[in-house]
Design an enzyme around this catalytic site. Structure first.
Site, PDB file in Angstrom:
ATOM      1  N   CYS A 100       0.798  -1.229   0.000  1.00 18.00           N
ATOM      2  CA  CYS A 100       0.000   0.000   0.000  1.00 18.00           C
ATOM      3  C   CYS A 100       0.829   1.277   0.000  1.00 18.00           C
ATOM      4  O   CYS A 100       0.271   2.368  -0.063  1.00 18.00           O
ATOM      5  CB  CYS A 100      -0.955  -0.001   1.184  1.00 18.00           C
ATOM      6  SG  CYS A 100      -1.988  -1.479   1.231  1.00 18.00           S
TER       7      CYS A 100
ATOM      8  N   HIS B   9      -2.713   8.558   5.460  1.00 15.15           N
ATOM      9  CA  HIS B   9      -2.940   7.201   4.944  1.00 15.15           C
ATOM     10  C   HIS B   9      -4.360   6.792   5.308  1.00 15.15           C
ATOM     11  O   HIS B   9      -5.056   6.200   4.484  1.00 15.15           O
ATOM     12  CB  HIS B   9      -1.900   6.248   5.530  1.00 15.15           C
ATOM     13  CG  HIS B   9      -1.938   4.887   4.927  1.00 15.15           C
ATOM     14  ND1 HIS B   9      -1.695   4.653   3.589  1.00 15.15           N
ATOM     15  CD2 HIS B   9      -2.204   3.671   5.470  1.00 15.15           C
ATOM     16  CE1 HIS B   9      -1.803   3.360   3.332  1.00 15.15           C
ATOM     17  NE2 HIS B   9      -2.119   2.745   4.457  1.00 15.15           N
TER      18      HIS B   9
ATOM     19  N   GLU C 124      -1.363   6.481  13.239  1.00 14.84           N
ATOM     20  CA  GLU C 124      -1.032   7.649  12.425  1.00 14.84           C
ATOM     21  C   GLU C 124      -1.284   8.951  13.190  1.00 14.84           C
ATOM     22  O   GLU C 124      -0.489   9.897  13.087  1.00 14.84           O
ATOM     23  CB  GLU C 124      -1.825   7.641  11.127  1.00 14.84           C
ATOM     24  CG  GLU C 124      -1.412   8.746  10.176  1.00 14.84           C
ATOM     25  CD  GLU C 124      -1.983   8.599   8.781  1.00 14.84           C
ATOM     26  OE1 GLU C 124      -1.493   9.289   7.866  1.00 14.84           O
ATOM     27  OE2 GLU C 124      -2.932   7.797   8.589  1.00 14.84           O
TER      28      GLU C 124
ATOM     29  N   LYS D 202      -9.328   8.060   1.168  1.00 14.68           N
ATOM     30  CA  LYS D 202      -9.872   6.692   1.225  1.00 14.68           C
ATOM     31  C   LYS D 202     -11.305   6.685   1.738  1.00 14.68           C
ATOM     32  O   LYS D 202     -12.039   5.720   1.513  1.00 14.68           O
ATOM     33  CB  LYS D 202      -8.989   5.808   2.104  1.00 14.68           C
ATOM     34  CG  LYS D 202      -7.616   5.515   1.527  1.00 14.68           C
ATOM     35  CD  LYS D 202      -6.815   4.594   2.439  1.00 14.68           C
ATOM     36  CE  LYS D 202      -5.414   4.369   1.924  1.00 14.68           C
ATOM     37  NZ  LYS D 202      -4.575   5.605   1.938  1.00 14.68           N
TER      38      LYS D 202
ATOM     39  N   HIS E 226      -9.689   2.000  -0.495  1.00 17.51           N
ATOM     40  CA  HIS E 226      -8.237   1.842  -0.439  1.00 17.51           C
ATOM     41  C   HIS E 226      -7.733   1.292  -1.774  1.00 17.51           C
ATOM     42  O   HIS E 226      -7.944   0.127  -2.093  1.00 17.51           O
ATOM     43  CB  HIS E 226      -7.881   0.888   0.703  1.00 17.51           C
ATOM     44  CG  HIS E 226      -6.436   0.896   1.074  1.00 17.51           C
ATOM     45  ND1 HIS E 226      -5.437   1.334   0.239  1.00 17.51           N
ATOM     46  CD2 HIS E 226      -5.812   0.490   2.220  1.00 17.51           C
ATOM     47  CE1 HIS E 226      -4.276   1.209   0.840  1.00 17.51           C
ATOM     48  NE2 HIS E 226      -4.476   0.695   2.038  1.00 17.51           N
TER      49      HIS E 226
ATOM     50  N   PHE F 269       1.222  -3.014   4.696  1.00 18.10           N
ATOM     51  CA  PHE F 269       1.500  -4.310   5.286  1.00 18.10           C
ATOM     52  C   PHE F 269       2.988  -4.619   5.088  1.00 18.10           C
ATOM     53  O   PHE F 269       3.570  -4.316   4.047  1.00 18.10           O
ATOM     54  CB  PHE F 269       0.671  -5.400   4.604  1.00 18.10           C
ATOM     55  CG  PHE F 269      -0.756  -5.475   5.072  1.00 18.10           C
ATOM     56  CD1 PHE F 269      -1.295  -4.550   5.946  1.00 18.10           C
ATOM     57  CD2 PHE F 269      -1.585  -6.494   4.625  1.00 18.10           C
ATOM     58  CE1 PHE F 269      -2.612  -4.624   6.371  1.00 18.10           C
ATOM     59  CE2 PHE F 269      -2.911  -6.589   5.033  1.00 18.10           C
ATOM     60  CZ  PHE F 269      -3.417  -5.660   5.914  1.00 18.10           C
TER      61      PHE F 269
END
Length: 423
Positions: free
Chosen positions: A170, A311, A322, A343, A348, A407
């Site tokens: 991502c 993000h 975050e 998002k 996403h 990830f």
């Protein structure tokens, strides 16, 4: 050499629109592109929603002479966005020498569609033929190479300069834009196509992300409310798909050809959490380092940043991590920052997510408008930043930090700013 790098064109194929203007309009309006999944049969699935691209036909956008035969769904989004970005920048194969142009794209590694494998297996069982696979041309294997879409983009320009396909999940398109930025800074290229594309809306992806507990399962009957970063009732992210591509150029070359300059890339930083495969560390580490590195690389201080494109996935852990990281990096300045997550509207876009965030940042700089975080209805007392809830905010945006985390713990940070002749 430390050349200045500017953005001269943008293209987008997203759940919010099949081109850059309509995608920006969707972001500015705070419109959700999430709906019922149409690419698979979701019978028996816990998750039946996604942010999907609608009614996009690559052959209606890109000339067949470019060579589109082997592009799968994600590559088609990327190539469509790349073609639009080149048109937007007024660039073609004659603009610079071939060796001075390159491509850097973030994308997941393509694989054979599992339904295709099931169909072939069923054919073999039904007919007893050991050569069931021979009904497919050997060249069909090319469609499952990550390089095909990247190579197609390079062919648009006859580009023979730096070429890279990056797969860091991502954060992939954040890394691709950052590496393109470095190539231009260091004089290895004059123009780079940079961004990302992805489409993890297959039944395997939906099933696996669902089993990991990463996807929300609570809004199948109300999909537009499903993606809710930083909201107290967030319960997981929503898969999206699409492609977003930027044209990056060395400043003096762009000036010499009279290019319209949209923004300037100022800084890039990367880091690794080295914590857990799927979770962000609660103390914000990793994210702190990538943000600090990007701001320092830009020659700025945290006080110079006006807006953070988060993000912001809509998972419990990521959004908390975050927020903690932003507070650590910005200190007392965190209270006056604007922070929002695209998002919430598009879902996403995985490998293309950071490119959409960069697109959002550049739009905010040029339009003086910060897109909102929609579906932010229930405050979470632990998340205490200004997330621009539900309605876009007029603002004088000069410098933006773009976050991307993935990830595996890979992180990227990018700083983009308003173009100024003298900096």
């Amino acid at each position: 050499m430390n050349a200045r790098v500017v953005v001269t064109g943008m293209g987008a194929v997203t759940p919010l629109g099949n081109d850059a203007p309509s995608t920006w309009q969707g972001l500015a309006e705070g419109r959700s592109g999430v709906g019922r999944l149409t690419s698979i049969d979701t019978t028996g699935f816990d998750v039946a929603i996604a942010g999907q691209v609608k009614d996009f036909r690559l052959s209606e956008v890109v000339p067949e002479s470019v060579g589109l035969r082997h592009l799968l769904r994600p590559g088609a989004f990327g190539v469509g966005a790349a073609w639009e970005a080149l048109q937007d920048a007024g660039v073609d194969r004659h603009t610079y020498d071939s060796a001075d142009m390159g491509v850097a794209m973030g994308a997941c590694v393509d694989r054979p569609d599992l339904q295709w494998l099931v169909d072939v297996g069923a054919l073999r069982d039904r007919t007893g033929r050991d050569d069931a696979f021979s009904t497919y041309a050997p060249s069909d294997a090319l469609a499952y190479s990550q390089n095909i879409a990247v190579a197609t983009m390079a062919r648009m320009l006859d580009a023979t300069g730096p070429v890279a396909g990056l797969s860091t999940a991502c954060s992939a398109s954040g890394h691709s834009i950052g590496e393109a930025f470095r190539s231009l800074q260091e004089g290895d290229a004059t123009l780079m196509l940079a961004g990302g594309y992805d489409s993890l809306t297959t039944w395997l992806d939906v099933l696996c992300f669902g089993l990991l507990g990463a996807l929300t399962k609570e809004y199948n009957d109300d999909p537009q409310r499903a993606s809710r970063p930083f909201d107290g009732d967030r319960s997981g992210f929503v898969l999206g798909e699409g492609g977003v591509v930027l044209v990056l150029e060395e400043l003096e070359a762009a000036r010499a050809r009279g290019a319209r300059i949209l923004a300037e890339i100022l800084g890039y930083g990367t880091s690794l959490n080295a914590w857990r495969i799927t979770d962000s560390p609660p103390d914000g580490s990793g994210a702190v380092e990538s943000m600090q590195a990007a701001i320092a690389d830009a020659g700025l201080a945290p006080a110079d940043i006006d807006y953070v494109v988060a993000h912001g996935t809509s998972t419990q852990g990521n959004d908390l991590s975050e927020t903690v990281a932003i507070r650590k990096v910005f200190g007392d300045d965190a209270d006056r920052l604007l922070v929002s997550s695209p998002k919430s509207m598009a879902g996403h876009l995985t490998a293309a997510a950071a490119a959409l965030s960069m697109f959002t940042a550049i739009g905010a700089i040029n339009h003086g408008l910060v897109p909102p975080t929609i579906n932010l209805d229930t405050p979470d007392r632990r998340l205490d930043l200004d997330f621009v809830p539900n309605t876009a905010r007029t603002a004088d945006v000069r410098h933006v930090l773009v976050n991307a985390f993935a990830f595996g713990g890979t992180n990227s940070g990018l700083v983009v700013g308003r173009y100024e002749e003298e900096r």
